[in-house]
Design a protein around this motif. Structure first.
Motif, PDB file in Angstrom:
ATOM      1  N   ASP A   1       0.866  -1.177   0.000  1.00 64.77           N
ATOM      2  CA  ASP A   1       0.000   0.000   0.000  1.00 64.77           C
ATOM      3  C   ASP A   1       0.905   1.231   0.000  1.00 64.77           C
ATOM      4  OD1 ASP A   1      -1.684   2.114   0.521  1.00 64.77           O
ATOM      5  OD2 ASP A   1      -2.774   1.127   2.140  1.00 64.77           O
ATOM      6  N   PRO A   2       1.102   1.875  -1.161  1.00 63.28           N
ATOM      7  CA  PRO A   2       2.077   2.971  -1.219  1.00 63.28           C
ATOM      8  C   PRO A   2       1.660   4.198  -0.420  1.00 63.28           C
ATOM      9  CG  PRO A   2       0.887   2.789  -3.301  1.00 63.28           C
ATOM     10  CD  PRO A   2       0.490   1.600  -2.474  1.00 63.28           C
ATOM     11  N   ALA A   3       0.351   4.450  -0.304  1.00 64.79           N
ATOM     12  CA  ALA A   3      -0.096   5.622   0.440  1.00 64.79           C
ATOM     13  C   ALA A   3       0.228   5.491   1.921  1.00 64.79           C
ATOM     14  CB  ALA A   3      -1.591   5.831   0.235  1.00 64.79           C
ATOM     15  N   ALA A   4       0.027   4.297   2.468  1.00 69.35           N
ATOM     16  CA  ALA A   4       0.287   4.058   3.893  1.00 69.35           C
ATOM     17  C   ALA A   4       1.698   3.534   4.144  1.00 69.35           C
ATOM     18  CB  ALA A   4      -0.736   3.081   4.457  1.00 69.35           C
ATOM     19  N   ARG A   5       2.418   3.206   3.066  1.00 66.99           N
ATOM     20  CA  ARG A   5       3.780   2.655   3.152  1.00 66.99           C
ATOM     21  C   ARG A   5       3.831   1.435   4.069  1.00 66.99           C
ATOM     22  NH1 ARG A   5       7.036   8.161   4.263  1.00 66.99           N
ATOM     23  NH2 ARG A   5       5.204   8.448   5.572  1.00 66.99           N
ATOM     24  N   ARG A   6       2.920   0.505   3.772  1.00 71.05           N
ATOM     25  CA  ARG A   6       2.850  -0.713   4.564  1.00 71.05           C
ATOM     26  C   ARG A   6       2.419  -1.867   3.667  1.00 71.05           C
ATOM     27  NH1 ARG A   6      -2.848   0.183   7.951  1.00 71.05           N
ATOM     28  NH2 ARG A   6      -4.210   0.137   6.105  1.00 71.05           N
ATOM     29  N   LEU A   7       2.653  -3.071   4.159  1.00 69.30           N
ATOM     30  CA  LEU A   7       2.242  -4.268   3.447  1.00 69.30           C
ATOM     31  C   LEU A   7       0.932  -4.783   4.026  1.00 69.30           C
ATOM     32  CD1 LEU A   7       3.741  -6.187   1.241  1.00 69.30           C
ATOM     33  CD2 LEU A   7       3.675  -7.812   3.138  1.00 69.30           C
ATOM     34  N   LEU A   8       0.010  -5.142   3.143  1.00 70.13           N
ATOM     35  CA  LEU A   8      -1.234  -5.810   3.522  1.00 70.13           C
ATOM     36  C   LEU A   8      -1.110  -7.287   3.193  1.00 70.13           C
ATOM     37  CD1 LEU A   8      -3.755  -3.377   1.807  1.00 70.13           C
ATOM     38  CD2 LEU A   8      -3.521  -3.640   4.274  1.00 70.13           C
ATOM     39  N   TRP A   9      -1.666  -8.143   4.031  1.00 70.10           N
ATOM     40  CA  TRP A   9      -1.780  -9.554   3.698  1.00 70.10           C
ATOM     41  C   TRP A   9      -2.890 -10.153   4.551  1.00 70.10           C
ATOM     42  CZ3 TRP A   9       0.232 -13.419   7.287  1.00 70.10           C
ATOM     43  CH2 TRP A   9       0.920 -12.876   8.379  1.00 70.10           C
ATOM     44  N   VAL A  10      -3.350 -11.320   4.165  1.00 73.40           N
ATOM     45  CA  VAL A  10      -4.487 -11.921   4.859  1.00 73.40           C
ATOM     46  C   VAL A  10      -4.152 -13.330   5.338  1.00 73.40           C
ATOM     47  CG1 VAL A  10      -6.136 -10.587   3.475  1.00 73.40           C
ATOM     48  CG2 VAL A  10      -5.546 -12.918   2.768  1.00 73.40           C
ATOM     49  N   ASP A  11      -4.898 -13.761   6.343  1.00 69.08           N
ATOM     50  CA  ASP A  11      -4.957 -15.170   6.731  1.00 69.08           C
ATOM     51  C   ASP A  11      -6.367 -15.620   6.355  1.00 69.08           C
ATOM     52  OD1 ASP A  11      -5.086 -17.685   7.837  1.00 69.08           O
ATOM     53  OD2 ASP A  11      -4.533 -17.061   9.872  1.00 69.08           O
ATOM     54  N   ILE A  12      -6.488 -16.335   5.250  1.00 67.97           N
ATOM     55  CA  ILE A  12      -7.808 -16.658   4.709  1.00 67.97           C
ATOM     56  C   ILE A  12      -8.656 -17.412   5.730  1.00 67.97           C
ATOM     57  CG2 ILE A  12      -9.053 -17.946   2.933  1.00 67.97           C
ATOM     58  CD1 ILE A  12      -6.776 -17.408   1.020  1.00 67.97           C
TER      59      ILE A  12
END
Length: 283
Positions: free
Chosen positions: A21-32
């Motif tokens: 996420d470039p706006a927040a400068r963080r990585l998103l990921w999920v645990d399905i």
């Protein structure tokens, strides 16, 4: 390239869908299967975890903030304050959302699959920002990795049980698949192709479920790099961090009786190459 490192030590049942996420400068990921959306800021080390009410196949940033999520019963939206609403509510017994990606035009291309992975039970569908849905690739088993060539004219796509990475020529408006053909095949014993990402050179990085590796294929389908991993079940990969040069890799614990201690963690391969900027969902 340096060796693979641990970015976040976690016990995700089915980690998936890393997205920068470039706006927040963080990585998103999920645990399905854990019904969780994770965030990770590599600069500060700060993490957050948000529970969802259903199994969540993917979470992507939205223009203006918030998230779009591919859930069991359809596609939903979270605003910046965490309030939820459905964009499209379409429950089908025995089916859930899986991997998803945002196209160059800001639409969401979201995959589905049956829990029993039955052939023909899943699909890839394009969701416009207004919620209108258009089937793109119907009749698949496990809709997985999805990504675009740098010029946006071709789609790379994985239906995992086929053991193939396919390349699809798109219509001029980029909304339909006009031709689909195999780009590369994963040989028996090397695992199953799962999630993918396309780098700045147009090469396709593929996570090999049950293959303990990430592979990089050139645009003509040539295998030119293999990264061995300590975990048996990597699920997906994406570039992030400063300059989009670090390759983040999600992993799963589900399946093996005795998973590796790092199974379910978020791994990172520093300075793996040059990534391409992610596009937020316009809805």
């Amino acid at each position: 390239m340096t060796a693979v490192e641990v970015a976040v030590r976690e016990h995700a049942e089915l980690g998936e869908g890393p997205t920068w996420d470039p706006a927040a400068r963080r990585l998103l990921w999920v645990d399905i299967l854990g019904s969780r959306v994770h965030t990770y800021d590599p600069a500060s080390g700060r993490r957050t975890v948000m529970a969802t009410e259903q199994h969540v196949g993917a979470a992507k940033p939205r223009t203006g903030g918030g998230l779009v999520v591919n859930l069991r019963d359809g596609v939903g939206l979270y605003d910046e304050g965490g309030a939820f609403r459905w964009l499209v509510h379409d429950p089908v017994p025995g089916r859930r959302g899986n991997d998803a990606a945002v196209a160059p035009d800001g639409s969401l291309w979201a995959g589905t699959m049956r829990y029993d992975e039955a052939a023909g039970g899943g699909s890839l569908t394009r969701f416009a920002p207004d919620g209108s849905a258009t089937p793109v690739i119907p009749g698949v088993a496990v809709s997985n990795g999805t990504g675009w060539s740098p010029d946006g004219t071709h789609l790379y796509y994985i239906d995992s049980p086929t053991r193939r990475v396919d390349v699809c020529r798109l219509s001029e408006d980029g909304r339909r698949v006009e031709e689909r053909r195999p780009l590369a095949a994963v040989e028996p014993g090397a695992g199953f192709p799962d999630g993918l990402t396309v780098d700045g050179d147009g090469c396709v990085w593929v996570a090999l479920w049950d293959g303990a590796a990430i592979r990089r294929y050139t645009p003509d389908g040539t295998l030119d790099r293999t990264v061995e991993l300590p975990v048996r079940r990597p699920t997906a990969c994406a570039f992030g961090g400063p300059g989009l040069r670090d390759l983040y890799i999600t992993t799963a614990r589900t399946g093996p009786d005795r998973p590796h201690p790092l199974s379910g963690s978020l791994l990172v391969l520093p300075d793996a190459g040059q990534g391409a900027a992610a596009v937020p969902f316009e809805g």
